[in-house]
Motif scaffolding. Structure first.
Motif, mmCIF file in Angstrom:
data_model
loop_
_atom_site.group_PDB
_atom_site.id
_atom_site.type_symbol
_atom_site.label_atom_id
_atom_site.label_comp_id
_atom_site.label_asym_id
_atom_site.label_seq_id
_atom_site.Cartn_x
_atom_site.Cartn_y
_atom_site.Cartn_z
ATOM 1 N N ALA A 119 0.832 -1.207 0.000
ATOM 2 C CA ALA A 119 0.000 0.000 0.000
ATOM 3 C C ALA A 119 0.865 1.256 0.000
ATOM 4 O O ALA A 119 0.585 2.231 -0.710
ATOM 5 C CB ALA A 119 -0.922 -0.009 1.220
ATOM 6 N N LEU A 120 1.942 1.227 0.793
ATOM 7 C CA LEU A 120 2.857 2.372 0.834
ATOM 8 C C LEU A 120 3.585 2.556 -0.494
ATOM 9 O O LEU A 120 3.820 3.680 -0.939
ATOM 10 C CB LEU A 120 3.861 2.189 1.973
ATOM 11 C CG LEU A 120 3.271 2.263 3.391
ATOM 12 C CD1 LEU A 120 4.287 1.775 4.420
ATOM 13 C CD2 LEU A 120 2.816 3.677 3.719
ATOM 14 N N ASN A 121 3.932 1.445 -1.139
ATOM 15 C CA ASN A 121 4.565 1.534 -2.454
ATOM 16 C C ASN A 121 3.617 2.129 -3.492
ATOM 17 O O ASN A 121 4.036 2.887 -4.370
ATOM 18 C CB ASN A 121 5.028 0.152 -2.920
ATOM 19 C CG ASN A 121 6.368 -0.241 -2.334
ATOM 20 O OD1 ASN A 121 7.103 0.605 -1.837
ATOM 21 N ND2 ASN A 121 6.696 -1.515 -2.388
ATOM 22 N N ARG A 181 4.440 5.385 -5.620
ATOM 23 C CA ARG A 181 4.415 5.384 -7.081
ATOM 24 C C ARG A 181 3.499 6.482 -7.609
ATOM 25 O O ARG A 181 3.832 7.162 -8.583
ATOM 26 C CB ARG A 181 3.961 4.028 -7.610
ATOM 27 C CG ARG A 181 4.009 3.944 -9.143
ATOM 28 C CD ARG A 181 3.609 2.598 -9.673
ATOM 29 N NE ARG A 181 2.193 2.327 -9.487
ATOM 30 C CZ ARG A 181 1.563 1.281 -10.019
ATOM 31 N NH1 ARG A 181 2.241 0.397 -10.734
ATOM 32 N NH2 ARG A 181 0.276 1.099 -9.813
ATOM 33 N N ASP A 182 2.364 6.670 -6.949
ATOM 34 C CA ASP A 182 1.417 7.704 -7.375
ATOM 35 C C ASP A 182 2.037 9.094 -7.252
ATOM 36 O O ASP A 182 1.941 9.918 -8.170
ATOM 37 C CB ASP A 182 0.143 7.607 -6.531
ATOM 38 C CG ASP A 182 -0.896 8.630 -6.942
ATOM 39 O OD1 ASP A 182 -1.326 8.611 -8.106
ATOM 40 O OD2 ASP A 182 -1.273 9.468 -6.093
ATOM 41 N N VAL A 183 2.691 9.359 -6.119
ATOM 42 C CA VAL A 183 3.323 10.668 -5.911
ATOM 43 C C VAL A 183 4.504 10.844 -6.861
ATOM 44 O O VAL A 183 4.681 11.906 -7.459
ATOM 45 C CB VAL A 183 3.768 10.825 -4.444
ATOM 46 C CG1 VAL A 183 4.556 12.124 -4.252
ATOM 47 C CG2 VAL A 183 2.566 10.802 -3.512
ATOM 48 N N ALA A 184 5.311 9.795 -7.023
ATOM 49 C CA ALA A 184 6.469 9.879 -7.918
ATOM 50 C C ALA A 184 6.031 10.184 -9.348
ATOM 51 O O ALA A 184 6.735 10.897 -10.077
ATOM 52 C CB ALA A 184 7.259 8.579 -7.885
ATOM 53 N N GLY A 185 4.887 9.668 -9.746
ATOM 54 C CA GLY A 185 4.391 9.939 -11.087
ATOM 55 C C GLY A 185 4.111 11.412 -11.320
ATOM 56 O O GLY A 185 4.111 11.878 -12.466
ATOM 57 N N ARG A 186 3.889 12.164 -10.223
ATOM 58 C CA ARG A 186 3.592 13.593 -10.337
ATOM 59 C C ARG A 186 4.817 14.476 -10.120
ATOM 60 O O ARG A 186 4.878 15.576 -10.657
ATOM 61 C CB ARG A 186 2.505 13.981 -9.317
ATOM 62 C CG ARG A 186 1.177 13.275 -9.538
ATOM 63 C CD ARG A 186 0.054 13.967 -8.748
ATOM 64 N NE ARG A 186 0.291 13.976 -7.326
ATOM 65 C CZ ARG A 186 -0.102 13.026 -6.485
ATOM 66 N NH1 ARG A 186 -0.742 11.962 -6.954
ATOM 67 N NH2 ARG A 186 0.134 13.112 -5.194
ATOM 68 N N VAL A 224 7.553 -1.508 -8.433
ATOM 69 C CA VAL A 224 6.834 -2.754 -8.617
ATOM 70 C C VAL A 224 5.836 -2.943 -7.488
ATOM 71 O O VAL A 224 6.175 -2.845 -6.305
ATOM 72 C CB VAL A 224 7.811 -3.963 -8.654
ATOM 73 C CG1 VAL A 224 7.055 -5.259 -8.806
ATOM 74 C CG2 VAL A 224 8.788 -3.772 -9.797
ATOM 75 N N LEU A 225 4.588 -3.218 -7.859
ATOM 76 C CA LEU A 225 3.551 -3.481 -6.859
ATOM 77 C C LEU A 225 3.206 -4.967 -6.902
ATOM 78 O O LEU A 225 2.893 -5.501 -7.949
ATOM 79 C CB LEU A 225 2.297 -2.648 -7.168
ATOM 80 C CG LEU A 225 2.520 -1.131 -7.237
ATOM 81 C CD1 LEU A 225 1.196 -0.433 -7.499
ATOM 82 C CD2 LEU A 225 3.138 -0.609 -5.959
#
Length: 453
Positions: free
Chosen positions: A261-263, A267-272, A451-452
């Motif tokens: 869940a933390l990953n 990943r969502d924040v890194a995408g922005r 990787v999730l």
């Protein structure tokens, strides 16, 4: 455990979850000769006969004990009885680095060089291994990432590019693995599958005893100079207090859910807020992170983004230690800089740049070989050319830092083609002959490297 299905049924269920319903025609098994792996061999043999899957068994003889050759021979004998092809691969330790880590890396490397077209390799990690690893990492003060359980299915890519051939003297097989499987040739990496993670070591040995199976007990399993052996003995003490292997393993698996869940959040924040750096229209292998977005993210998210950037830039297998990562993040939040994990990290205007550290890059690569774990000349290699870091001498030959490029020190680690000590080309600076130098990513782009599971 009473009330549970048989080990054969549990193994079949686990294989169904890992690979079903359309199983590959061929699967590899890594079998050492110990109780866990010999039990897995028997379970896999029984399962494969039902599902029509061909097994290819491999044993890595590390050559560290006088008995190791006999143990590999025993596995080969058992495979002959079962009618399964077997290979022994011999390793020669050069005496460098941590022995246990070197042996683990060598095992993956040798299997990768042997497997040909096989895409899946079963390994016999158990519930006990999960519990022991949990305690070892708890002792080091690990966070969620370190305490989470090992995955039942994970990618392994010891050789992102061309693999060195196996010396014939170090290979003994009844048949080589197929060059292609299900119409597909060898891929860049393979999947490690662990179908015995919910099984205890005691259960697997009981299974073998019942079937009158054979195995060897490695004497190093009683050598308390190793952390894992001490944790194994500690588990017996904890078990008497109600903190048993099953409980620790279950806790590690719950932490895996939290980690995933933390990953996903990271990943969502890194995408922005994060992107790969490009120069002259080419990927440089560095990562740029928006400083304001980095500051606004939660502490754990910041650390995960930074750890993944370091790991990706350095083509490293593991994250840096948590304490070192926290210290670097604090310096960056204050506008500072630092080096960690083979990377140079600094604030540049409104961004944090994570690039390769010049002093940590690999030695020059021979013509046609991969340099620094990820760079390669694609297509024809010009006569006498080789890859190495640009360095201050190469930058001087290229005419110095071009407008719009990072500060000079950050350019030193860029890949460049040389002939003798003469700079032939540095595509990122638009200098020299037209040579295609590309990054070969074990985990593809930085954005895709989160990787999730």
């Amino acid at each position: 455990m009473s009330g549970q299905p048989s080990l054969d049924q549990r193994f079949a269920d686990n294989m169904g979850q890992l690979l079903g319903p359309d199983f590959p025609n061929d699967i590899a098994l890594a079998v050492s000769g110990g109780g866990d792996s010999m039990a897995m061999l028997t379970l896999a043999h029984n399962w494969a006969r039902v599902w029509g899957v061909r097994l290819w068994v491999v044993t890595v003889d590390h050559g560290l004990r006088a008995e190791s050759a006999a143990e590999a021979a025993m596995v080969a004998e058992e495979c002959t009885v079962l009618g399964q092809p077997h290979t022994t691969l011999r390793w020669h330790w050069d005496g460098q680095g941590n022995l246990m880590d070197a042996a683990r890396r060598a095992r993956l490397s040798l299997i990768d060089r042997w497997r040909a077209g096989l895409e899946h390799v079963l390994m016999a990690h158990t519930q006990d291994d999960v519990a022991e690893t949990f305690l070892m990492r708890l002792k080091r003060g690990s966070g969620v990432e370190g305490l989470a359980a090992m995955q039942a299915s994970a990618n392994a890519c010891p050789h992102p590019g061309a693999k060195p051939a196996l010396p014939a003297r170090d290979v003994c097989w009844t048949a080589p693995p197929p060059a292609s499987v299900d119409g597909h040739k060898q891929s860049r990496g393979f999947r490690v599958l662990r179908p015995c993670l919910d099984m205890s070591r005691a259960e697997l040995r009981h299974y073998l005893r019942t079937l009158q199976g054979r195995w060897f007990d490695d004497p190093t399993n009683d050598d308390t100079t190793y952390d894992r052996v001490r944790m194994r003995k500690l588990l017996d003490v904890l078990d008497a207090e109600g903190l048993d292997r099953e409980t620790l393993s279950a806790t590690a698996h719950r932490l895996t859910r939290a980690r995933n869940a933390l990953n996903a959040r990271a990943r969502d924040v890194a995408g922005r807020i994060a992107e790969e750096e490009t120069l002259n229209g080419l990927r440089t292998g560095a990562v740029l992170i928006d400083r304001d977005g980095f500051a606004e993210a939660e502490d754990d998210t910041r650390l995960r983004i930074l750890a993944q950037a370091l790991r990706w830039v350095a083509s490293a297998e593991y994250r840096p230690r948590l304490q070192s990562l926290e210290q670097l993040a604090e310096r960056l939040m204050a506008g500072g800089m630092g080096t960690l994990h083979g990377c140079d990290v600094r604030c540049v205007d409104a961004q944090i740049r994570v690039g390769r550290e010049f002093s940590a890059v690999s030695a020059p690569a021979q013509p046609g070989k991969i340099w620094d774990g990820c760079w390669q000349i694609c297509g024809d290699v010009p006569n006498g050319s080789y890859l190495r870091a640009l360095g201050p001498d190469g930058l001087k030959q290229a005419g110095g830092r071009p407008r719009g490029a990072p500060v000079a020190k950050m350019l030193y680690a860029f890949p460049a083609a040389f002939r003798a000590e003469v700079l032939v080309a540095c595509p990122h600076l638009g200098y020299g002959e037209k040579i295609d130098i590309q990054r070969l990513d074990p985990g593809s782009s930085f954005a895709a490297s989160f990787v999730l599971h």
